[in-house]
Design a protein around this motif. Structure first.
Motif, short mmCIF file in Angstrom:
data_model
loop_
_atom_site.label_atom_id
_atom_site.label_comp_id
_atom_site.label_asym_id
_atom_site.label_seq_id
_atom_site.Cartn_x
_atom_site.Cartn_y
_atom_site.Cartn_z
N ARG A 44 67.43 17.97 18.51
CA ARG A 44 66.26 18.19 17.16
C ARG A 44 65.44 19.62 17.80
NH1 ARG A 44 64.73 14.60 13.55
NH2 ARG A 44 62.79 14.65 13.40
N ALA A 45 65.32 20.40 16.84
CA ALA A 45 64.41 21.20 16.74
C ALA A 45 63.49 20.50 17.54
CB ALA A 45 64.10 21.98 15.65
N VAL A 46 62.01 21.61 18.31
CA VAL A 46 61.13 20.86 18.78
C VAL A 46 59.69 22.41 18.88
CG1 VAL A 46 61.99 18.96 20.56
CG2 VAL A 46 61.67 21.73 21.44
N ARG A 47 58.61 21.71 18.59
CA ARG A 47 57.70 23.03 18.78
C ARG A 47 58.10 24.14 19.82
NH1 ARG A 47 55.57 18.76 17.01
NH2 ARG A 47 53.76 19.10 14.71
N GLY A 48 57.69 25.50 19.91
CA GLY A 48 58.05 26.60 20.55
C GLY A 48 56.95 26.09 21.41
N ALA A 49 56.04 26.27 21.13
CA ALA A 49 54.54 25.59 21.87
C ALA A 49 54.46 24.86 22.43
CB ALA A 49 53.88 26.57 21.71
N HIS A 50 53.85 24.00 22.45
CA HIS A 50 53.04 22.70 22.61
C HIS A 50 53.95 21.38 22.20
CE1 HIS A 50 48.75 23.78 22.95
NE2 HIS A 50 49.19 24.63 22.69
N SER A 92 52.69 22.96 27.05
CA SER A 92 53.42 23.79 27.53
C SER A 92 54.57 23.61 26.66
CB SER A 92 54.19 22.52 28.41
OG SER A 92 55.61 23.14 29.06
N ASN A 93 55.23 24.87 26.70
CA ASN A 93 56.16 25.40 25.98
C ASN A 93 57.97 24.46 26.02
OD1 ASN A 93 55.12 27.22 25.22
ND2 ASN A 93 56.52 29.17 26.20
N HIS A 94 57.62 23.49 26.79
CA HIS A 94 58.79 22.49 27.05
C HIS A 94 58.98 20.42 26.85
CE1 HIS A 94 61.32 25.84 27.37
NE2 HIS A 94 60.72 26.13 28.52
N LEU A 95 59.77 20.44 26.64
CA LEU A 95 59.52 18.92 26.82
C LEU A 95 59.57 18.53 28.77
CD1 LEU A 95 61.95 17.68 23.80
CD2 LEU A 95 59.51 17.83 24.33
N GLY A 96 59.46 16.90 28.87
CA GLY A 96 59.97 17.00 30.64
C GLY A 96 58.40 16.15 30.67
N ASN A 142 45.49 38.66 26.62
CA ASN A 142 44.21 39.31 24.88
C ASN A 142 44.51 40.04 24.85
OD1 ASN A 142 41.70 38.68 26.92
ND2 ASN A 142 41.85 40.27 28.19
N THR A 143 46.29 40.69 24.61
CA THR A 143 45.89 41.60 23.62
C THR A 143 48.20 40.99 23.02
OG1 THR A 143 47.97 42.99 24.29
CG2 THR A 143 45.68 43.54 24.89
N ALA A 144 48.15 41.35 21.59
CA ALA A 144 49.65 40.69 20.99
C ALA A 144 50.78 41.90 22.14
CB ALA A 144 49.80 41.89 19.46
N ALA A 145 50.69 42.81 22.97
CA ALA A 145 51.43 43.13 23.75
C ALA A 145 51.67 42.55 24.42
CB ALA A 145 50.95 44.97 24.29
N HIS A 146 50.33 42.33 25.85
CA HIS A 146 51.00 41.28 26.65
C HIS A 146 51.16 40.14 26.25
CE1 HIS A 146 47.61 43.40 29.08
NE2 HIS A 146 49.02 44.53 29.17
N TYR A 147 50.99 39.13 24.85
CA TYR A 147 51.31 37.71 24.69
C TYR A 147 52.60 38.02 24.82
CZ TYR A 147 51.83 33.76 21.45
OH TYR A 147 51.91 32.40 20.78
N LEU A 148 53.34 39.08 24.33
CA LEU A 148 55.01 38.29 23.92
C LEU A 148 56.18 38.66 25.74
CD1 LEU A 148 57.54 38.39 22.38
CD2 LEU A 148 57.38 41.31 22.89
N PHE A 149 55.12 39.41 26.37
CA PHE A 149 56.10 39.05 27.79
C PHE A 149 54.96 37.52 28.57
CE2 PHE A 149 52.39 42.00 29.04
CZ PHE A 149 51.55 41.14 30.45
N ILE A 150 54.13 37.35 28.34
CA ILE A 150 53.52 36.01 29.20
C ILE A 150 54.05 34.88 28.36
CG2 ILE A 150 51.18 34.41 29.14
CD1 ILE A 150 49.51 37.52 29.30
N GLN A 151 54.43 34.82 26.87
CA GLN A 151 55.13 33.71 26.38
C GLN A 151 56.44 33.63 27.18
OE1 GLN A 151 54.04 31.35 24.82
NE2 GLN A 151 51.59 32.87 24.95
N ASP A 152 56.86 34.96 26.87
CA ASP A 152 58.56 34.97 27.84
C ASP A 152 58.05 34.31 29.16
OD1 ASP A 152 61.67 35.71 27.82
OD2 ASP A 152 60.59 36.96 29.05
N ILE A 153 57.39 35.23 29.74
CA ILE A 153 57.35 34.38 30.77
C ILE A 153 56.74 32.84 31.94
CG2 ILE A 153 56.26 34.27 33.61
CD1 ILE A 153 56.13 37.83 32.74
N GLY A 154 56.17 32.32 30.45
CA GLY A 154 55.49 31.56 30.49
C GLY A 154 56.84 30.43 29.91
N ASP A 155 57.65 30.88 29.51
CA ASP A 155 59.09 29.89 28.76
C ASP A 155 59.68 29.79 30.13
OD1 ASP A 155 60.26 28.90 26.99
OD2 ASP A 155 61.26 30.03 26.60
#
Length: 376
Positions: A44-50, A92-96, A142-155
């Protein structure tokens, strides 16, 4: 009350390239949700965040109506009561297992029967009002530019940590340098400090004994504010569990929440902190915790969680979607990061479409949760 900063559009700043960043962020979240049935192993599809639900809880929000005038703004102007639902979640972006996902938790509350046009583009006429909170007073981008790579790393945190100390050092290096894409003058120092603080200093605590913040600023009628819910003092006397051991089982937060609510009612104070100094209490730097010595939190209402059995609620409430923008104009989210978080609607739409769930807001608690409302 001239010491409080009055809201004006000038309190916010935005990167001219924000529209391009938003397109990439939307694509990131939509792709993550589409891949989640296989990646998370549920089909099943799950939330991307939380992604992981800890519990979905019936609640009532009482607006006191007697807060001092600067705090009595928007929906907090008049006394009233609203039925509500709270989704406790792992951030977290994941289950577990909880030990892997960590102690950072979400507290998203949906109030019902709140009049007024909402700022979610797809459902301006919905009668719900959302507060999306986390047990951390600051955000990590703090910024959209930083947000994107931070989410990728967090994932990919699990992949980093699978390589021990070397992997952890690589994680911190990629975080600081934007995966090697940033010039040294643009390195994400503030975000890195906020990330490390959240990861290492968030207490492993009973969700009913914690405090949860908006992290970023919101408009508060004529003023600028942050909002939080703080566990009521009497909760400590009811709770059987205080500090938790996440290694004691794969699921710790959820069973504790369910056990506590079967035995007692709990409550949170709904509180507002008004900005008094944009330098010390910035709108656009969301990695900064606003000092309470400059402006304390003032209680404007109470969130009551009655005694109840929450078994089965997570499944019944799986289609719920929470968004910082599902509010009236008097409570508009402020700043670039809050604008970024508007895109969560897109990933929610993909998730609900893949799971064949309704693409609309519920109109009552009972529409979401069947059966008796509380006491076992």
């Amino acid at each position: 009350m001239s010491g409080f900063v009055r809201y004006s559009p000038e309190t916010e700043t935005f990167d001219p390239e924000l529209p391009d960043h938003l397109k990439r962020i939307i694509a990131f979240w939509e792709n993550k949700v589409r891949e989640s049935p296989q990646q998370e192993g549920t089909g099943r599809a799950v939330r991307g965040a939380h992604a992981k639900t800890i519990g979905i809880v019936r609640a009532e929000v009482e607006i006191s109506g007697n807060a001092p005038q600067p705090y009595a703004q928007g929906i907090y102007t008049q006394a009233g009561r609203h039925d509500a639902l709270i989704r406790f979640s792992s951030a977290s972006n994941h289950l577990g297992p909880d030990a892997l996902l960590g102690p950072v938790l979400g507290f998203a509350i949906k109030l019902f029967d709140v009049p007024g046009t909402k700022l979610v583009d797809e459902e301006p006429d919905s009668t719900t009002f959302d507060l999306v909170l986390k047990n951390n007073p600051a955000f990590i981008a703090n910024t959209a530019a930083h947000y994107l790579f931070i989410q990728d790393i967090g994932d990919r945190v699990g992949d980093y940590l699978a390589h021990g100390k070397e992997g952890f050092r690589e994680l911190l290096t990629d975080f600081l340098t934007g995966n090697g894409t940033l010039e040294q003058k643009d390195w994400a120092w503030e975000e890195l400090f906020a990330f490390v603080k959240a990861a290492t200093q968030t207490p492993v605590r009973n969700p009913l004994l914690s405090t949860y913040w908006t992290m970023a600023a919101v408009r508060h009628g004529d003023y600028v504010a942050k909002v939080r819910v703080a566990a009521a003092a009497e909760n400590a006397g009811h709770a059987r569990h205080r500090e938790l051991d996440l290694t004691s089982g794969p699921d710790v937060f959820g069973p504790v929440l369910a056990e506590e609510l079967r035995e007692h009612a709990f409550a949170f104070d709904l509180q507002v902190q008004l900005c008094t100094d944009l330098a010390a209490m910035p709108v656009n730097d969301v990695t900064v915790e606003w000092p309470e010595k400059l402006s304390p939190f003032v209680t404007v209402g109470r969130v009551r969680l009655p005694r109840q059995d929450i078994a089965g609620n997570a499944e019944q409430g799986d289609a719920l979607a929470f968004n910082q923008w599902r509010v009236t104009a008097a409570h508009r989210p402020l700043g670039e990061i809050m604008d970024v978080r508007r895109v969560y609607t897109a990933s929610a739409n993909v998730r609900r479409a893949l799971n064949h769930q309704p693409q609309r807001e519920p109109t009552s608690v009972d529409e979401v949760l069947s059966g008796p409302s509380s006491r076992p």
